[in-house]
Design a protein around this motif. Structure first.
Motif, PDB file in Angstrom:
ATOM      1  N   ALA A   1       0.821  -1.382  -0.088  1.00 25.32           N
ATOM      2  CA  ALA A   1      -0.060  -0.081  -0.245  1.00 25.32           C
ATOM      3  C   ALA A   1       0.827   1.328   0.101  1.00 25.32           C
ATOM      4  N   ALA A   2       2.115   1.198   0.738  1.00 21.53           N
ATOM      5  CA  ALA A   2       2.743   2.484   0.752  1.00 21.53           C
ATOM      6  C   ALA A   2       3.352   2.658  -0.652  1.00 21.53           C
ATOM      7  N   SER A   3       4.038   1.614  -1.295  1.00 18.06           N
ATOM      8  CA  SER A   3       4.645   1.801  -2.620  1.00 18.06           C
ATOM      9  C   SER A   3       3.748   2.420  -3.684  1.00 18.06           C
ATOM     10  N   GLU A   4       2.262   1.910  -3.472  1.00 16.09           N
ATOM     11  CA  GLU A   4       1.458   2.425  -4.307  1.00 16.09           C
ATOM     12  C   GLU A   4       1.122   3.827  -4.189  1.00 16.09           C
ATOM     13  N   ALA A   5       1.231   4.293  -2.922  1.00 15.76           N
ATOM     14  CA  ALA A   5       1.188   5.939  -2.576  1.00 15.76           C
ATOM     15  C   ALA A   5       2.333   6.642  -2.652  1.00 15.76           C
ATOM     16  N   GLY A   6       3.411   5.892  -3.293  1.00 15.82           N
ATOM     17  CA  GLY A   6       4.780   6.723  -3.165  1.00 15.82           C
ATOM     18  C   GLY A   6       5.268   6.788  -1.937  1.00 15.82           C
ATOM     19  N   TYR A   7       4.986   6.237  -1.148  1.00 16.25           N
ATOM     20  CA  TYR A   7       5.717   6.270   0.377  1.00 16.25           C
ATOM     21  C   TYR A   7       6.666   4.957   0.577  1.00 16.25           C
ATOM     22  N   THR A   8       7.847   5.684   1.407  1.00 14.60           N
ATOM     23  CA  THR A   8       8.908   4.575   1.819  1.00 14.60           C
ATOM     24  C   THR A   8       8.570   4.297   3.262  1.00 14.60           C
ATOM     25  N   VAL A   9       8.762   2.959   3.605  1.00 15.75           N
ATOM     26  CA  VAL A   9       8.712   2.404   4.818  1.00 15.75           C
ATOM     27  C   VAL A   9       9.899   2.219   5.648  1.00 15.75           C
ATOM     28  N   PHE A  10      10.096   2.747   6.772  1.00 15.22           N
ATOM     29  CA  PHE A  10      11.136   2.534   7.556  1.00 15.22           C
ATOM     30  C   PHE A  10      10.831   1.358   8.462  1.00 15.22           C
ATOM     31  N   LEU A  11      11.472   0.352   8.683  1.00 11.88           N
ATOM     32  CA  LEU A  11      11.190  -0.821   9.492  1.00 11.88           C
ATOM     33  C   LEU A  11      11.996  -0.845  10.634  1.00 11.88           C
ATOM     34  N   CYS A  12      11.531  -1.000  11.677  1.00 15.04           N
ATOM     35  CA  CYS A  12      12.168  -1.070  12.834  1.00 15.04           C
ATOM     36  C   CYS A  12      11.861  -2.298  13.665  1.00 15.04           C
ATOM     37  N   ASN A  13      12.990  -3.142  14.338  1.00 19.26           N
ATOM     38  CA  ASN A  13      12.708  -4.531  15.096  1.00 19.26           C
ATOM     39  C   ASN A  13      13.050  -4.242  16.545  1.00 19.26           C
ATOM     40  N   THR A  14      12.160  -4.253  17.516  1.00 20.79           N
ATOM     41  CA  THR A  14      12.491  -4.094  18.955  1.00 20.79           C
ATOM     42  C   THR A  14      12.750  -5.282  19.691  1.00 20.79           C
ATOM     43  N   ASP A  15      12.761  -6.423  19.199  1.00 26.95           N
ATOM     44  CA  ASP A  15      13.061  -7.688  20.147  1.00 26.95           C
ATOM     45  C   ASP A  15      12.331  -7.614  21.291  1.00 26.95           C
ATOM     46  N   ASN A  16      11.013  -7.174  21.123  1.00 29.56           N
ATOM     47  CA  ASN A  16      10.103  -7.146  22.147  1.00 29.56           C
ATOM     48  C   ASN A  16      10.657  -6.607  23.481  1.00 29.56           C
ATOM     49  N   ASP A  17      11.466  -5.510  23.157  1.00 26.65           N
ATOM     50  CA  ASP A  17      12.277  -4.719  24.041  1.00 26.65           C
ATOM     51  C   ASP A  17      11.433  -3.127  24.231  1.00 26.65           C
ATOM     52  N   PRO A  18      10.760  -2.784  25.354  1.00 30.41           N
ATOM     53  CA  PRO A  18      10.291  -1.495  25.409  1.00 30.41           C
ATOM     54  C   PRO A  18      11.317  -0.444  25.290  1.00 30.41           C
ATOM     55  N   VAL A  19      12.550  -0.495  25.595  1.00 29.17           N
ATOM     56  CA  VAL A  19      13.693   0.350  25.711  1.00 29.17           C
ATOM     57  C   VAL A  19      13.937   0.397  24.325  1.00 29.17           C
ATOM     58  N   LEU A  20      13.940  -0.447  23.593  1.00 26.55           N
ATOM     59  CA  LEU A  20      14.329  -0.379  22.052  1.00 26.55           C
ATOM     60  C   LEU A  20      13.314   0.137  21.046  1.00 26.55           C
ATOM     61  N   GLU A  21      12.193  -0.052  21.702  1.00 25.90           N
ATOM     62  CA  GLU A  21      11.020   0.441  21.080  1.00 25.90           C
ATOM     63  C   GLU A  21      10.800   1.771  21.146  1.00 25.90           C
ATOM     64  N   ALA A  22      11.162   2.657  22.211  1.00 28.51           N
ATOM     65  CA  ALA A  22      11.320   3.856  22.615  1.00 28.51           C
ATOM     66  C   ALA A  22      12.319   4.636  21.822  1.00 28.51           C
ATOM     67  N   GLN A  23      13.529   3.877  21.836  1.00 32.26           N
ATOM     68  CA  GLN A  23      14.608   4.578  20.863  1.00 32.26           C
ATOM     69  C   GLN A  23      14.271   4.473  19.350  1.00 32.26           C
ATOM     70  N   ASP A  24      13.645   3.423  18.813  1.00 29.79           N
ATOM     71  CA  ASP A  24      13.319   3.379  17.671  1.00 29.79           C
ATOM     72  C   ASP A  24      12.204   4.460  17.524  1.00 29.79           C
ATOM     73  N   VAL A  25      11.345   4.827  18.077  1.00 34.96           N
ATOM     74  CA  VAL A  25      10.351   5.777  17.987  1.00 34.96           C
ATOM     75  C   VAL A  25      10.928   7.308  17.913  1.00 34.96           C
ATOM     76  N   ARG A  26      11.899   7.336  18.841  1.00 35.05           N
ATOM     77  CA  ARG A  26      12.756   8.573  18.765  1.00 35.05           C
ATOM     78  C   ARG A  26      13.502   8.900  17.517  1.00 35.05           C
ATOM     79  N   LYS A  27      14.162   7.711  16.807  1.00 32.24           N
ATOM     80  CA  LYS A  27      14.779   7.829  15.674  1.00 32.24           C
ATOM     81  C   LYS A  27      13.939   8.028  14.594  1.00 32.24           C
ATOM     82  N   LEU A  28      12.588   7.628  14.534  1.00 37.35           N
ATOM     83  CA  LEU A  28      11.817   7.789  13.514  1.00 37.35           C
ATOM     84  C   LEU A  28      11.145   9.166  13.580  1.00 37.35           C
ATOM     85  N   ARG A  29      10.956   9.836  14.643  1.00 39.09           N
ATOM     86  CA  ARG A  29      10.590  11.174  14.944  1.00 39.09           C
ATOM     87  C   ARG A  29      11.636  12.114  14.376  1.00 39.09           C
ATOM     88  N   GLU A  30      12.994  11.861  14.709  1.00 36.00           N
ATOM     89  CA  GLU A  30      13.978  12.647  14.068  1.00 36.00           C
ATOM     90  C   GLU A  30      14.116  12.432  12.500  1.00 36.00           C
TER      91      GLU A  30
END
Length: 336
Positions: free
Chosen positions: A83-112
């Motif tokens: 769906a993203a490709s059809e709309a001309g969007y690029t997807v940044f994939l983040c893997n958290t390994d079920n770790d809330p700390v990594l999840e928060a770090q990934d979200v911070r990077k996505l916001r940056e």
């Protein structure tokens, strides 16, 4: 004085305050009045310059998954990217390994990286993280987990009904000593599938035995360990409902190492219908959830939020599960 202070005084979320002050989206009249009163009491005046700026879209979105090695999540990812490709969007994939700390770090990077929106798949239920994103006008969609949030769209499968269907199938085959190799006890998904298991037993007047439920995580290794525990019970279960397909495959490996034949000595049902379920022999009986279709819908809903095509309350889309019967289940022959 900030928008958060107004939200706190009015007893609502920051996204609700934003909709009221910007005059966008649906808000109940009573709630609108409460927000306006709180803003007046605090003397809050939103920046007209900030409100007048046109939002610059980056053409990117974030996709946050808990375990990319689980074959279920790449299927979702494929749907999102379709769906993203059809709309001309690029997807940044983040893997958290079920770790809330990594999840928060990934979200911070996505916001940056100034992504236009984020899809969370099966991640931890952290309302504060979602609230921060919504406060920054970054829409969020949650998949594979219910999040009770008025401003967030969710896409899930009916896990309770799916687990019931799996266990009813085993009961119809004559099994009464049915064990559950469960996933994460802390996740809504794990809890819902265990609930469906218990409901199916209750419907069939089969007593619930806590010893027949062993919790772990959603991996093959956990299924193997849990399988060893469950197959060591006396009397031994004649069937196992697993929290997902990887767990089911681990249980089957434990049965093989114990000298048991599947399905002659033990019937096994999984959940997800990953590609491997149809490739192993015997084929794995499982519960299908349309992962790729779910991913596509989640991305579509996110795009509607990003483009301003929809700004109402959070939508809930629940897919019905489908039982796929293959070779790991068979009728239990009566003793004697």
């Amino acid at each position: 004085m900030t928008i958060r202070d107004v939200a706190r005084r009015a007893g609502v979320g920051v996204a609700t305050v934003s909709r009221v002050l910007n005059g966008t989206g649906y808000v109940k009249a009573e709630t609108r009045e409460r927000v306006l009163a709180a803003a007046a009491e605090l003397g809050y005046v939103p920046s007209q310059l900030a409100r007048g700026l046109v939002r610059r879209l980056s053409g990117t979105v974030g996709l946050v998954v808990p375990d990319i090695t689980n074959p279920f999540f790449p299927l979702i990812t494929r749907g999102v990217e379709d769906a993203a490709s059809e709309a001309g969007y690029t997807v940044f994939l983040c893997n958290t390994d079920n770790d809330p700390v990594l999840e928060a770090q990934d979200v911070r990077k996505l916001r940056e990286h100034r992504v236009d929106g984020i899809i969370f798949v099966g991640t931890t239920e952290r309302r504060e993280l979602v609230d921060q994103l919504l406060a920054d006008d970054i829409p969020v969609v949650v998949m594979d987990r219910q999040l009770e949030h008025a401003d967030v769209d969710t896409v899930t499968v009916d896990n309770v009904a799916g687990a019931q269907a799996a266990c009813r199938h085993l009961i119809e085959l004559g099994h009464r000593r049915i064990a559950h190799a469960a996933g994460h006890q802390s996740t809504r998904t794990g809890q819902d599938r265990c609930q469906g298991y218990r409901m199916a037993l209750e419907e069939a007047d089969i007593p619930y035995d806590p010893a027949c439920v062993t919790w772990g995580d959603f991996t093959f290794e956990s299924g193997f360990r849990v399988g060893q525990v469950l197959l060591g019970l006396s009397p031994r279960p004649t069937a196992v409902f697993a929290g997902n397909d990887l767990i089911a495959l681990g249980v089957i490996r434990a049965a093989e190492e114990a000298g048991l034949s599947v399905p002659d000595d033990l019937s096994v049902v999984g959940f997800d219908n990953i590609q491997m379920a149809a490739l192993v022999r015997p084929g794995l009986t499982t519960v299908r959830q349309p992962a790729r279709e779910m991913g596509r819908l989640a991305m579509t809903m996110l795009l509607e939020r990003i483009r301003g095509e929809f700004s109402g309350p959070g939508r809930r889309h629940v897919y019905p599960p489908e039982l796929i019967v293959r070779g790991t289940t068979r009728r239990r022959e009566p003793l004697g």
